[in-house]
Design a protein around this motif. Structure first.
Motif, short mmCIF file in Angstrom:
data_model
loop_
_atom_site.label_atom_id
_atom_site.label_comp_id
_atom_site.label_asym_id
_atom_site.label_seq_id
_atom_site.Cartn_x
_atom_site.Cartn_y
_atom_site.Cartn_z
N ASP A 104 5.75 -4.27 3.02
CA ASP A 104 6.26 -3.64 1.79
C ASP A 104 5.43 -2.42 1.40
O ASP A 104 5.06 -2.24 0.24
N CYS A 105 5.14 -1.57 2.38
CA CYS A 105 4.35 -0.36 2.13
C CYS A 105 5.24 0.88 2.07
O CYS A 105 6.37 0.88 2.53
N ARG A 106 4.70 1.95 1.49
CA ARG A 106 5.39 3.24 1.45
C ARG A 106 4.73 4.19 2.43
O ARG A 106 3.50 4.32 2.45
N PHE A 107 5.57 4.89 3.23
CA PHE A 107 5.07 5.73 4.31
C PHE A 107 5.53 7.19 4.21
O PHE A 107 5.44 7.92 5.19
N ASP A 108 6.01 7.61 3.06
CA ASP A 108 6.56 8.96 2.93
C ASP A 108 5.57 10.01 3.44
O ASP A 108 4.41 10.05 3.01
N LEU A 109 6.02 10.87 4.36
CA LEU A 109 5.25 11.98 4.92
C LEU A 109 4.01 11.54 5.70
O LEU A 109 3.11 12.33 5.95
N LEU A 110 3.97 10.27 6.12
CA LEU A 110 2.87 9.80 6.95
C LEU A 110 2.83 10.58 8.26
O LEU A 110 3.86 10.88 8.86
N ALA A 157 0.84 -1.20 0.00
CA ALA A 157 0.00 0.00 0.00
C ALA A 157 0.88 1.25 0.00
O ALA A 157 1.97 1.25 0.54
N ASN A 158 0.37 2.31 -0.61
CA ASN A 158 1.08 3.59 -0.65
C ASN A 158 0.36 4.57 0.27
O ASN A 158 -0.77 4.97 -0.02
N LEU A 159 1.01 4.94 1.38
CA LEU A 159 0.42 5.85 2.35
C LEU A 159 1.09 7.22 2.30
O LEU A 159 1.20 7.91 3.31
N PHE A 160 1.51 7.65 1.13
CA PHE A 160 2.18 8.94 0.97
C PHE A 160 1.29 10.08 1.47
O PHE A 160 0.15 10.25 1.03
N ASP A 161 1.80 10.86 2.42
CA ASP A 161 1.12 12.05 2.94
C ASP A 161 -0.23 11.73 3.58
O ASP A 161 -1.09 12.61 3.67
#
Length: 207
Positions: free
Chosen positions: A101-107, A82-86
């Motif tokens: 294997d998720c993305r957490f940029d700016l979470l 999952a992509n949780l960007f911002d």
């Protein structure tokens, strides 16, 4: 009136169903209730929700980009690729959920219960975590370099090999942290935390 109440979005999805490739961009999912639903490649970009409930759901390849969740629950859920960007979570409950294997940029997550969450080797660099309960969370090998981790209850958490370089940790419970197995260069702690870390190294701290 939310989009759920207007009849769009996930309002009519039966427990145990699968949803593939739906575009829910920008919907208001306040009050949505999904149980044991699998969402695959669903677009939740800029979704807003207050009081939504997801119980034992799977989010596979789902985009949470710039979504905002308040007082919502994701209990026992699985997030895979999952992509949780911002994305932001305020007062949310994620007890027992698993991230793979998720993305957490700016979470950004504040004032919620993330106890027993599995974030094994998660790339959490630069995230903002504040006022969370993360008791017994699995953060083994997780990267939180440059993260803000303020007032977070990490009691009983698994923190072996965690990367906290440059992280701001003020007010967080670090009693489960072994500084011999963590990377802490440049991390910012308060005096009480410094004492806890020193004592975990066997030092005797005196006034």
């Amino acid at each position: 009136m939310s989009d759920v109440e207007r009849g769009s979005g996930p309002g009519a999805i039966e427990p145990g169903s699968s949803v593939h490739g739906e575009d829910w961009y920008g919907l208001d999912l306040s009050g949505a209730i999904l149980e044991r639903v699998e969402l695959v490649e669903v677009d939740l970009t800029e979704v807003t929700a207050t009081g939504a409930t997801f119980d034992e759901c799977t989010f596979r390849g789902v985009r949470f980009n710039a979504s905002a969740w308040r007082d919502s629950a994701f209990t026992g859920c699985t997030f895979s690729r999952a992509n949780l960007f911002d994305a932001s979570f305020e007062g949310c409950k994620l007890v027992g959920s698993r991230f793979d294997d998720c993305r957490f940029d700016l979470l950004r997550a504040e004032r919620g219960d993330w106890s027993f969450v599995m974030l094994h080797r998660a790339a959490l660099d630069g995230v903002h975590l504040e006022g969370l309960r993360m008791r017994e969370a699995d953060l083994v090998g997780a990267r939180l370099s440059g993260a803000t981790v303020i007032g977070v209850d990490l009691s009983g958490a698994e923190l072996a090999d965690v990367d906290l370089r440059g992280a701001v940790l003020r007010g967080s419970d670090l009693s489960a942290l072994d500084p011999r197995t963590a990377r802490l260069a440049g991390a910012v702690v308060d005096p009480a935390q410094a004492v806890v870390l020193a004592e975990s190294l066997g030092l005797v701290v005196t006034p």
